[in-house]
Design a protein around this motif. Structure first.
Motif, PDB file in Angstrom:
ATOM      1  N   ALA A 224       0.832  -1.207   0.000  1.00 26.47           N
ATOM      2  CA  ALA A 224       0.000   0.000   0.000  1.00 26.47           C
ATOM      3  C   ALA A 224       0.866   1.256   0.000  1.00 26.47           C
ATOM      4  CB  ALA A 224      -0.935   0.002   1.208  1.00 26.47           C
ATOM      5  N   GLY A 225       1.893   1.278   0.830  1.00 27.32           N
ATOM      6  CA  GLY A 225       2.778   2.442   0.883  1.00 27.32           C
ATOM      7  C   GLY A 225       3.508   2.676  -0.417  1.00 27.32           C
ATOM      8  N   ALA A 226       3.939   1.589  -1.048  1.00 26.92           N
ATOM      9  CA  ALA A 226       4.633   1.711  -2.328  1.00 26.92           C
ATOM     10  C   ALA A 226       3.711   2.304  -3.393  1.00 26.92           C
ATOM     11  CB  ALA A 226       5.144   0.340  -2.778  1.00 26.92           C
ATOM     12  N   MET A 227       2.461   1.846  -3.418  1.00 29.64           N
ATOM     13  CA  MET A 227       1.525   2.337  -4.426  1.00 29.64           C
ATOM     14  C   MET A 227       1.159   3.799  -4.192  1.00 29.64           C
ATOM     15  SD  MET A 227      -0.990  -0.951  -5.047  1.00 29.64           S
ATOM     16  CE  MET A 227      -2.005  -0.039  -6.203  1.00 29.64           C
ATOM     17  N   ILE A 228       0.948   4.174  -2.930  1.00 31.69           N
ATOM     18  CA  ILE A 228       0.593   5.557  -2.623  1.00 31.69           C
ATOM     19  C   ILE A 228       1.741   6.498  -2.974  1.00 31.69           C
ATOM     20  CG2 ILE A 228       0.134   7.178  -0.738  1.00 31.69           C
ATOM     21  CD1 ILE A 228      -2.305   5.663  -1.593  1.00 31.69           C
ATOM     22  N   PHE A 229       2.963   6.075  -2.746  1.00 35.54           N
ATOM     23  CA  PHE A 229       4.113   6.915  -3.095  1.00 35.54           C
ATOM     24  C   PHE A 229       4.164   7.140  -4.604  1.00 35.54           C
ATOM     25  CE2 PHE A 229       8.419   8.111  -4.049  1.00 35.54           C
ATOM     26  CZ  PHE A 229       8.804   8.888  -2.968  1.00 35.54           C
ATOM     27  N   VAL A 230       3.912   6.091  -5.361  1.00 32.95           N
ATOM     28  CA  VAL A 230       3.906   6.213  -6.819  1.00 32.95           C
ATOM     29  C   VAL A 230       2.826   7.195  -7.266  1.00 32.95           C
ATOM     30  CG1 VAL A 230       3.383   4.990  -8.960  1.00 32.95           C
ATOM     31  CG2 VAL A 230       4.916   3.953  -7.288  1.00 32.95           C
ATOM     32  N   VAL A 231       1.639   7.092  -6.662  1.00 33.67           N
ATOM     33  CA  VAL A 231       0.541   7.994  -7.020  1.00 33.67           C
ATOM     34  C   VAL A 231       0.905   9.438  -6.700  1.00 33.67           C
ATOM     35  CG1 VAL A 231      -1.840   8.651  -6.495  1.00 33.67           C
ATOM     36  CG2 VAL A 231      -1.251   6.250  -6.755  1.00 33.67           C
ATOM     37  N   ALA A 232       1.458   9.658  -5.498  1.00 28.84           N
ATOM     38  CA  ALA A 232       1.753  11.022  -5.056  1.00 28.84           C
ATOM     39  C   ALA A 232       2.903  11.649  -5.834  1.00 28.84           C
ATOM     40  CB  ALA A 232       2.077  11.028  -3.561  1.00 28.84           C
ATOM     41  N   GLU A 233       3.924  10.838  -6.169  1.00 26.39           N
ATOM     42  CA  GLU A 233       5.117  11.407  -6.788  1.00 26.39           C
ATOM     43  C   GLU A 233       5.050  11.458  -8.313  1.00 26.39           C
ATOM     44  OE1 GLU A 233       9.851  11.070  -7.264  1.00 26.39           O
ATOM     45  OE2 GLU A 233       8.451   9.479  -7.758  1.00 26.39           O
ATOM     46  N   GLU A 234       4.298  10.513  -8.902  1.00 23.35           N
ATOM     47  CA  GLU A 234       4.333  10.387 -10.351  1.00 23.35           C
ATOM     48  C   GLU A 234       2.970  10.577 -11.019  1.00 23.35           C
ATOM     49  OE1 GLU A 234       7.045  10.016 -12.008  1.00 23.35           O
ATOM     50  OE2 GLU A 234       8.543   9.086 -10.711  1.00 23.35           O
ATOM     51  N   VAL A 235       1.973   9.825 -10.573  1.00 25.48           N
ATOM     52  CA  VAL A 235       0.711   9.756 -11.314  1.00 25.48           C
ATOM     53  C   VAL A 235      -0.063  11.068 -11.257  1.00 25.48           C
ATOM     54  CG1 VAL A 235      -1.493   8.550 -11.547  1.00 25.48           C
ATOM     55  CG2 VAL A 235       0.572   7.269 -10.951  1.00 25.48           C
ATOM     56  N   ILE A 236      -0.309  11.578 -10.043  1.00 29.66           N
ATOM     57  CA  ILE A 236      -1.081  12.816  -9.923  1.00 29.66           C
ATOM     58  C   ILE A 236      -0.356  14.005 -10.547  1.00 29.66           C
ATOM     59  CG2 ILE A 236      -2.050  14.478  -8.289  1.00 29.66           C
ATOM     60  CD1 ILE A 236      -2.845  12.163  -6.512  1.00 29.66           C
ATOM     61  N   PRO A 237       0.931  14.228 -10.244  1.00 30.66           N
ATOM     62  CA  PRO A 237       1.623  15.331 -10.926  1.00 30.66           C
ATOM     63  C   PRO A 237       1.607  15.189 -12.445  1.00 30.66           C
ATOM     64  CG  PRO A 237       2.893  14.600  -9.040  1.00 30.66           C
ATOM     65  CD  PRO A 237       1.794  13.601  -9.220  1.00 30.66           C
ATOM     66  N   GLY A 238       1.762  13.954 -12.935  1.00 30.24           N
ATOM     67  CA  GLY A 238       1.744  13.744 -14.379  1.00 30.24           C
ATOM     68  C   GLY A 238       0.406  14.068 -15.005  1.00 30.24           C
ATOM     69  N   SER A 239      -0.689  13.857 -14.250  1.00 24.72           N
ATOM     70  CA  SER A 239      -2.020  14.133 -14.787  1.00 24.72           C
ATOM     71  C   SER A 239      -2.369  15.609 -14.766  1.00 24.72           C
ATOM     72  CB  SER A 239      -3.073  13.363 -13.978  1.00 24.72           C
ATOM     73  OG  SER A 239      -3.187  13.886 -12.659  1.00 24.72           O
ATOM     74  N   GLN A 240      -1.557  16.428 -14.069  1.00 24.37           N
ATOM     75  CA  GLN A 240      -1.890  17.846 -13.921  1.00 24.37           C
ATOM     76  C   GLN A 240      -0.899  18.783 -14.598  1.00 24.37           C
ATOM     77  OE1 GLN A 240      -2.369  18.599  -9.717  1.00 24.37           O
ATOM     78  NE2 GLN A 240      -4.279  17.446  -9.607  1.00 24.37           N
ATOM     79  N   GLU A 241       0.167  18.245 -15.154  1.00 25.46           N
ATOM     80  CA  GLU A 241       1.233  19.113 -15.651  1.00 25.46           C
ATOM     81  C   GLU A 241       0.864  19.859 -16.928  1.00 25.46           C
ATOM     82  OE1 GLU A 241       3.716  15.471 -17.742  1.00 25.46           O
ATOM     83  OE2 GLU A 241       4.525  16.506 -16.000  1.00 25.46           O
ATOM     84  N   ASN A 242      -0.225  19.449 -17.591  1.00 24.70           N
ATOM     85  CA  ASN A 242      -0.683  20.177 -18.777  1.00 24.70           C
ATOM     86  C   ASN A 242      -1.735  21.225 -18.443  1.00 24.70           C
ATOM     87  OD1 ASN A 242       0.913  18.721 -20.733  1.00 24.70           O
ATOM     88  ND2 ASN A 242      -0.475  16.992 -20.436  1.00 24.70           N
ATOM     89  N   GLY A 243      -1.995  21.411 -17.146  1.00 25.49           N
ATOM     90  CA  GLY A 243      -2.941  22.430 -16.712  1.00 25.49           C
ATOM     91  C   GLY A 243      -4.369  21.956 -16.550  1.00 25.49           C
ATOM     92  N   ASN A 244      -4.626  20.670 -16.794  1.00 23.20           N
ATOM     93  CA  ASN A 244      -5.989  20.139 -16.692  1.00 23.20           C
ATOM     94  C   ASN A 244      -6.267  19.616 -15.280  1.00 23.20           C
ATOM     95  OD1 ASN A 244      -6.612  20.518 -19.528  1.00 23.20           O
ATOM     96  ND2 ASN A 244      -5.235  18.790 -19.915  1.00 23.20           N
ATOM     97  N   LYS A 245      -6.135  20.499 -14.301  1.00 28.51           N
ATOM     98  CA  LYS A 245      -6.236  20.072 -12.906  1.00 28.51           C
ATOM     99  C   LYS A 245      -7.646  19.638 -12.533  1.00 28.51           C
ATOM    100  CE  LYS A 245      -2.316  22.750 -11.185  1.00 28.51           C
ATOM    101  NZ  LYS A 245      -1.841  23.738 -10.184  1.00 28.51           N
ATOM    102  N   ASP A 246      -8.645  20.371 -12.984  1.00 29.22           N
ATOM    103  CA  ASP A 246     -10.020  19.995 -12.669  1.00 29.22           C
ATOM    104  C   ASP A 246     -10.372  18.641 -13.282  1.00 29.22           C
ATOM    105  OD1 ASP A 246     -10.385  22.310 -11.244  1.00 29.22           O
ATOM    106  OD2 ASP A 246     -11.387  23.392 -12.877  1.00 29.22           O
ATOM    107  N   LEU A 247      -9.993  18.447 -14.537  1.00 32.66           N
ATOM    108  CA  LEU A 247     -10.249  17.182 -15.210  1.00 32.66           C
ATOM    109  C   LEU A 247      -9.549  16.039 -14.486  1.00 32.66           C
ATOM    110  CD1 LEU A 247     -11.401  15.660 -17.687  1.00 32.66           C
ATOM    111  CD2 LEU A 247      -9.232  16.135 -18.842  1.00 32.66           C
ATOM    112  N   SER A 248      -8.310  16.283 -14.069  1.00 30.92           N
ATOM    113  CA  SER A 248      -7.549  15.271 -13.353  1.00 30.92           C
ATOM    114  C   SER A 248      -8.218  14.906 -12.036  1.00 30.92           C
ATOM    115  CB  SER A 248      -6.125  15.779 -13.089  1.00 30.92           C
ATOM    116  OG  SER A 248      -5.442  14.927 -12.196  1.00 30.92           O
ATOM    117  N   ALA A 249      -8.703  15.925 -11.312  1.00 29.31           N
ATOM    118  CA  ALA A 249      -9.351  15.676 -10.029  1.00 29.31           C
ATOM    119  C   ALA A 249     -10.648  14.887 -10.202  1.00 29.31           C
ATOM    120  CB  ALA A 249      -9.632  16.997  -9.323  1.00 29.31           C
TER     121      ALA A 249
END
Length: 267
Positions: A224-249
């Motif tokens: 669980a900790g490994a997966m959450i770290f991946v989400v926090a460090e890679e997945v969420i930032p990657g989904s928002q870096e083009n400015g589509n923060k609302d869509l990502s959320a």
């Protein structure tokens, strides 16, 4: 087919389940044969969805059962067992990211050659896929270990959820490689190969639990900790870096809800 699957050992079940998650990654990577370019909004939506699935799976399929199992053991406080495993899982991925060279799927800059960038890109997604395969293997191993809080339906739901979020990962590898001039076939091969670690990690997770039953609560919390770290460090930032923060959320909420529903309804 269902009866045959139920008769298999947890290692075989984990191998089959993680082969399915690899196959979904390969399906995503195969998109290079059918489309020239994936729109940024669609990619951000898929990444956000993947993050929601992984967060929900981390709690309902891994962390919550770990806490309940630790309560039954009565050796250490359940919260301490979960905290130790969870933090060790995050630390494991942190150290992999720190000491193994990798880059991000959306990294369009840099002075690296095409071959270097291809290697680093596949390495990044492979790092993401290891804890996912481990989580599936541990879940099936928990069922075989006989814990009341673990269920085969829950383990299958976890594999389905991870498979759902593997599709955008396959796209996220193959499409940038194609954009950089790599052939469709090579882009596909790199994309699908990034998930080959999942069956390996799944078998390791299932076998480790079967051999060392006392570590199961730690192993679940670790995954669980490994997966959450991946989400926090890679997945969420990657989904928002083009400015589509609302869509990502919004997509994260949808992914979370679907995985929560699968896990609670089936588990």
């Amino acid at each position: 087919m269902k009866e045959w699957f139920l008769e298999q050992s947890p290692i075989i079940q984990a191998l089959l389940a993680t082969t399915f998650t690899w196959g979904v990654t390969a399906l995503g990577a195969a998109s290079v044969f059918f489309v020239k370019k994936v729109k940024e909004k669609l990619m951000d939506f898929m990444l956000g969805f993947a993050g929601g699935v992984m967060i929900a799976a981390s709690y309902w399929s891994l962390l919550s059962p770990a806490i309940e199992m630790a309560q039954d053991d009565n050796v250490l406080p359940a919260w301490l067992v979960a905290a130790i495993g969870f933090l060790l899982g995050g630390l494991f991925i942190f150290l992999l990211n720190k000491y193994m060279p990798h880059t991000h799927p959306s990294d369009k800059n840099g002075k690296k050659s095409g071959k270097q960038r291809s290697f680093l890109l596949v390495m990044a997604i492979t790092l993401h896929n290891f804890p996912e395969g481990l989580a599936v293997g541990v879940a099936f191993g928990a069922v075989a270990a006989g814990y009341d809080t673990a269920s085969l339906a829950g383990a299958i739901a976890l594999a389905i959820g991870i498979g759902l979020q593997n599709f955008p990962e396959g796209v996220a590898v193959s499409m940038p490689l194609r954009r950089d001039g790599m052939s469709r076939t090579k882009s596909f091969m790199y994309g699908q190969s990034s998930a080959l670690v999942e069956p390996v990690a799944g078998v390791i997770g299932a076998a480790a639990v079967g051999l060392m039953k006392p570590i199961l609560p730690y192993a679940l919390a670790f995954a669980a900790g490994a997966m959450i770290f991946v989400v926090a460090e890679e997945v969420i930032p990657g989904s928002q870096e083009n400015g589509n923060k609302d869509l990502s959320a919004v997509s994260l909420m949808i992914g979370f809800t679907i995985m929560m529903t699968l896990d609670v309804a089936l588990g």
